[in-house]
Design a protein around this motif. Structure first.
Motif, PDB file in Angstrom:
ATOM      1  N   GLY A  81       0.737  -1.171  -0.106  1.00  0.00           N
ATOM      2  CA  GLY A  81       0.054   0.072   0.206  1.00  0.00           C
ATOM      3  C   GLY A  81       0.610   1.229   0.468  1.00  0.00           C
ATOM      4  O   GLY A  81       0.809   2.682   0.813  1.00  0.00           O
TER       5      GLY A  81
ATOM      6  N   LYS B   9      -4.664   6.045  -1.025  1.00  0.00           N
ATOM      7  CA  LYS B   9      -5.151   4.655  -0.671  1.00  0.00           C
ATOM      8  C   LYS B   9      -5.840   4.010  -1.892  1.00  0.00           C
ATOM      9  O   LYS B   9      -6.699   3.246  -1.972  1.00  0.00           O
ATOM     10  CB  LYS B   9      -6.106   5.094   0.391  1.00  0.00           C
ATOM     11  CG  LYS B   9      -5.208   5.798   1.739  1.00  0.00           C
ATOM     12  CD  LYS B   9      -4.346   5.128   2.151  1.00  0.00           C
ATOM     13  CE  LYS B   9      -3.929   6.147   3.477  1.00  0.00           C
ATOM     14  NZ  LYS B   9      -2.636   5.490   3.733  1.00  0.00           N
TER      15      LYS B   9
ATOM     16  N   ASP C 221      -4.442   1.913  -4.745  1.00  0.00           N
ATOM     17  CA  ASP C 221      -3.557   0.976  -4.607  1.00  0.00           C
ATOM     18  C   ASP C 221      -4.600  -0.192  -5.022  1.00  0.00           C
ATOM     19  O   ASP C 221      -4.061  -0.423  -5.928  1.00  0.00           O
ATOM     20  CB  ASP C 221      -2.358   0.540  -3.434  1.00  0.00           C
ATOM     21  CG  ASP C 221      -1.382   1.549  -3.231  1.00  0.00           C
ATOM     22  OD1 ASP C 221      -1.054   1.457  -3.751  1.00  0.00           O
ATOM     23  OD2 ASP C 221      -1.823   2.066  -1.818  1.00  0.00           O
ATOM     24  N   LEU C 222      -5.605  -0.032  -4.813  1.00  0.00           N
ATOM     25  CA  LEU C 222      -6.716  -1.193  -5.318  1.00  0.00           C
ATOM     26  C   LEU C 222      -6.798  -1.185  -6.960  1.00  0.00           C
ATOM     27  O   LEU C 222      -6.576  -2.167  -7.945  1.00  0.00           O
ATOM     28  CB  LEU C 222      -7.648  -1.897  -4.855  1.00  0.00           C
ATOM     29  CG  LEU C 222      -7.540  -1.992  -3.564  1.00  0.00           C
ATOM     30  CD1 LEU C 222      -8.908  -2.422  -3.418  1.00  0.00           C
ATOM     31  CD2 LEU C 222      -6.915  -3.470  -3.157  1.00  0.00           C
TER      32      LEU C 222
ATOM     33  N   TYR D  80      -7.542   1.257  -0.405  1.00  0.00           N
ATOM     34  CA  TYR D  80      -6.492   0.097   0.093  1.00  0.00           C
ATOM     35  C   TYR D  80      -6.861  -0.529   1.878  1.00  0.00           C
ATOM     36  O   TYR D  80      -6.721  -1.852   1.128  1.00  0.00           O
ATOM     37  CB  TYR D  80      -5.057   0.297   0.180  1.00  0.00           C
ATOM     38  CG  TYR D  80      -4.758  -0.722   0.394  1.00  0.00           C
ATOM     39  CD1 TYR D  80      -4.112  -2.005  -0.723  1.00  0.00           C
ATOM     40  CD2 TYR D  80      -3.799  -0.429   0.994  1.00  0.00           C
ATOM     41  CE1 TYR D  80      -3.223  -2.949  -0.470  1.00  0.00           C
ATOM     42  CE2 TYR D  80      -2.765  -1.221   1.421  1.00  0.00           C
ATOM     43  CZ  TYR D  80      -2.377  -2.509   0.814  1.00  0.00           C
ATOM     44  OH  TYR D  80      -1.441  -3.858   0.760  1.00  0.00           O
TER      45      TYR D  80
END
Lengths: 276, 453
Positions: free
Chosen positions: A177, A184, A186-187, A244
């Protein structure tokens, strides 16, 4: 077509490596089609990257923080999918996608550029006013990337090797991450890197489908694990992802194992295709 | 394509032939051979059976915490892999060790068996040594190569232990959990870092050199990437010393400068180990656990700058031993192996009642079942954010009953004056699997059989 048989004395520790190590005998010539197709895939993504970056930069420059935040992750997707090719131009990769860790002065370092510098201002300071010049430079760098990729002859080993490179990216900076530490998101990157890797596997699959059926089954199983884990975290009808931080420890562990195994297995893909 | 079901260790030299399966650990061999004036230790240690655990002629007990002796370790040292118990518990510590703790990917008994079988295969190869396969140069090599083309055994042991979470999070495994296995809970002086605690499975990897332990770890990470995800690890080492003038080995010193492990039970005494360390039938544990042990791991930071500024008398009073020799305070001119007589010092005038060794082991018959087998390593982690050294003790101990052993001893130590200089920051409780009996057997085979029964 070079069909010289490869060394046949390769041995394998039982269970240690997922699949056989007898190398496929497809010669580089076989890759002309897949490489050409991959070039189209990359060009489409880079064209889209330039288009979306222009919108993102316009939002930053107009001071529309909310819109800039909304455009940040979807814009980067096009970069993350084709990262192994973008990385061939290390000056541009650093200018577009380097992280604060790459600079001794971290976020405060005047040399810290690109997407992540803008991400820092948008999320940590809730402003776009101090990154207008950074945004101009970002757009110029993306256009330069687009131009250079247009003129690039794609080396087959880079194309095929890219499948593993993308998994190494996820293993090294996404699973923790730390890539998009302010936003955030990252996904989104997870998905884009995985898509980019899977695309390469799809393109070369016909060349090794018979000989490497077991290998491909294992690779497919692990890609499926990654996609299955990501699915419940989708938002907006599959167009985006939650923070994330919502990723559970359990899911992160399952994903980490699948990613590590993909990185291990795909590291043999060049060899299996007879490439150095 | 050739397949090696279980790679047969390649002999480095004919005389280095691996010992027969089921040999006991060579716990006393180093010290014994040293005293017998035998130089070629590496070969002897490996040679095995004849040097099975026994007391030395002088009657000095063998101790896993003896410091390794200079110029004795050899890359050819081979610790037997097969046996009733795992290696790495009662045999002496080599100079390097680590604990690596993992999350396990295994959602079915089949998947767990697959992990155990592959882990066994890697451990047999790595601990016994041999030559990795040659792959086509267009592929990544089978081995990291950091030990060269032939892997020497180098006294490598890989000890496999299971954490509470492995059982707790799997309904099909939970009923088979060892009776006393629990998740480590905080003691009053602890400052536990979640990122350094617990785990589904850990490997204690020990060898003569750090390169060998690291090589083993990298091999396992590479080969078991789909079932083991590394959560945390801590490396440590033991000072390698010259033997004393009397030829006796000494306990290694910890980073407080004191001998550590002087009162360890005699690991060469099989009956004692069966009582204190190995799970026997009298413990009423699940049958699959017989021959295993409970392992407690603690990463204990030492505030060494502050310790070095404490007066010597205070250091000795906190520990309960003289610093130079390790002799108990009631016999300051004695040896570290001398037993303190607390009956003659009921008020703690010589050995303070709250000194570390007296709290940990008051030498009364009532507490003899609480004795644990310590097998710690010193660690050096560089510098902390405050500019002070980040170093301490990778504490590892084994016992047949976790509650009677480590937990009881640590409760007695809670609040000891030494705490001012110590801060436990990580670790966990684990169950060390019974040994792999023979070729074809695998780690946890009895557990897998129980799951299917």
């Amino acid at each position: 077509m070079n069909l010289k048989p490869f060394i046949s004395t390769v041995v394998l520790l039982a269970g240690g490596v997922a699949s056989g190590v007898a190398l496929a005998q497809s010669a580089p010539l076989d890759l002309v089609g897949p490489v050409a197709e991959y070039k189209i895939y990359v060009s489409e993504n880079v064209d889209q990257l330039a288009k979306e970056t222009a919108k993102f930069v316009a939002a930053v420059k107009s001071g529309d923080v909310a819109r800039a935040k909304a455009l940040y992750a979807p814009t980067r997707v096009y970069y993350e999918r084709v990262e192994p090719i973008a990385e061939l131009f290390s000056d541009l990769d650093a200018a577009i996608d380097s992280r604060a860790d790459d600079y001794e002065g971290a976020e405060k370092d005047p040399e810290f550029p690109g997407f992540h510098r803008i991400e820092y201002s948008l999320w940590e300071k809730n402003t776009a006013s101090d990154v207008k010049q950074v945004a101009d430079k970002l757009l110029a760098d993306v256009k330069e990337l687009q131009s250079r990729i247009g003129k690039l002859t794609f080396p087959p080993e880079v194309v095929v090797g890219g499948a593993a490179v993308l998994m190494e990216e996820v293993a090294a900076t996404k699973i923790s991450g730390e890539e998009n530490r302010y936003s955030k998101v990252d996904l989104w990157d997870f998905k884009a890197n995985t898509d980019g890797s899977y695309k390469i596997v799809e393109l070369v699959r016909p060349l090794i489908a018979k000989k490497e059926a077991k290998f491909l089954a294992e690779v497919d199983r692990n890609f499926k694990t990654v996609y299955d884990i990501l699915k419940p975290y989708e938002t907006n009808g599959g167009k985006g992802y939650v923070s994330y931080e919502k990723l559970t420890d359990k899911d992160r562990t399952v994903m980490a194992a699948a990613i590590n195994k993909l990185a291990e297995d795909l590291s043999t893909l060049r060899g299996k295709l007879g490439l150095k | 394509m050739t397949k090696h079901e279980l790679p047969v260790p390649r002999k480095i030299e004919e005389r280095d032939a691996p010992p027969a399966p089921n040999m006991p650990d060579m716990s006393a061999s180093r010290r014994k051979a040293l005293k017998m004036g035998i130089a070629a230790m590496g070969t002897l240690w490996m040679g095995g059976g004849a040097y099975a655990a026994s007391r030395t002629p002088e009657g000095h007990e063998s101790n896993v915490t003896d410091a390794p002796v200079t110029n004795v370790a050899s890359p050819k040292d081979r610790v037997p892999f097969f046996g009733k118990h795992q290696s790495g518990v009662t045999n002496p510590r080599p100079a390097n060790g680590m604990i690596a703790s993992f999350s396990v990917l295994a959602e079915t008994p089949d998947a767990l068996e697959r992990l155990f079988r592959r882990l066994t295969e890697r451990c047999v190869f790595l601990t016994q040594g041999g030559t990795p396969p040659d792959y086509d140069p267009r592929l990544p090599p089978a081995d990291s190569g950091i030990l060269g083309p032939v892997i020497p055994p180098d006294a490598l042991t890989i000890t496999v232990s299971l954490g509470n979470s492995l059982f707790e999070e799997r309904p099909w495994l939970k009923p088979h959990r060892p009776l006393r296995l629990i998740r480590m809970t905080r003691f009053p002086n602890d400052a536990l870092d979640a990122a350094l605690c617990h785990g589904d499975l850990n490997l204690q990897i020990c060898a003569n050199t750090q390169d060998t332990t690291q090589h083993a770890l990298r091999d396992i990470l590479k080969n078991l990437a789909d079932q083991l995800v590394l959560r945390w690890m801590q490396e440590g080492n033991v000072p390698v010393i010259q033997p004393g003038p009397d030829g006796l080995a000494e306990s290694a010193r910890n980073l407080l400068g004191f001998r550590d492990g002087s009162a360890n039970p005699d690991s060469g005494d099989e009956a004692l180990m069966n009582h204190l360390v190995w799970v026997g039938a009298e413990r009423k544990e699940p049958a699959w656990a017989l021959g295993g042990s409970y392992q407690a791991v603690r990463i204990i930071r030492n505030f060494v700058e502050r310790w070095d500024r404490a007066p010597l008398w205070e250091q000795e009073a906190f520990i309960g031993r003289t610093k130079v020799t390790g002799a108990p305070l009631d016999q300051p001119h004695g040896r570290e192996s001398d037993t303190p007589d607390y009956t003659k010092d009921p008020n703690g005038e010589k050995t303070p009642l709250d000194s570390h060794i007296r709290l940990a082991n008051d030498r009364t018959p009532e507490t003899q079942d609480n004795i644990i087998l310590r097998r710690p390593f010193n660690y050096f982690n560089g510098v902390a954010k405050n500019g002070q050294l980040d170093q301490g003790l990778l504490f590892i101990c084994y016992q047949a009953d976790l509650e009677k052993g480590f937990i009881t001893v640590q409760r007695r130590l809670d609040g000891e004056p030494l705490e001012e200089y110590l801060k436990p920051v990580g670790g966990g409780y684990f169950f060390t699997l019974p040994g792999v009996a023979r070729k074809g057997d695998f780690f946890g085979s009895a557990l897998i059989a129980a799951l299917r029964a």
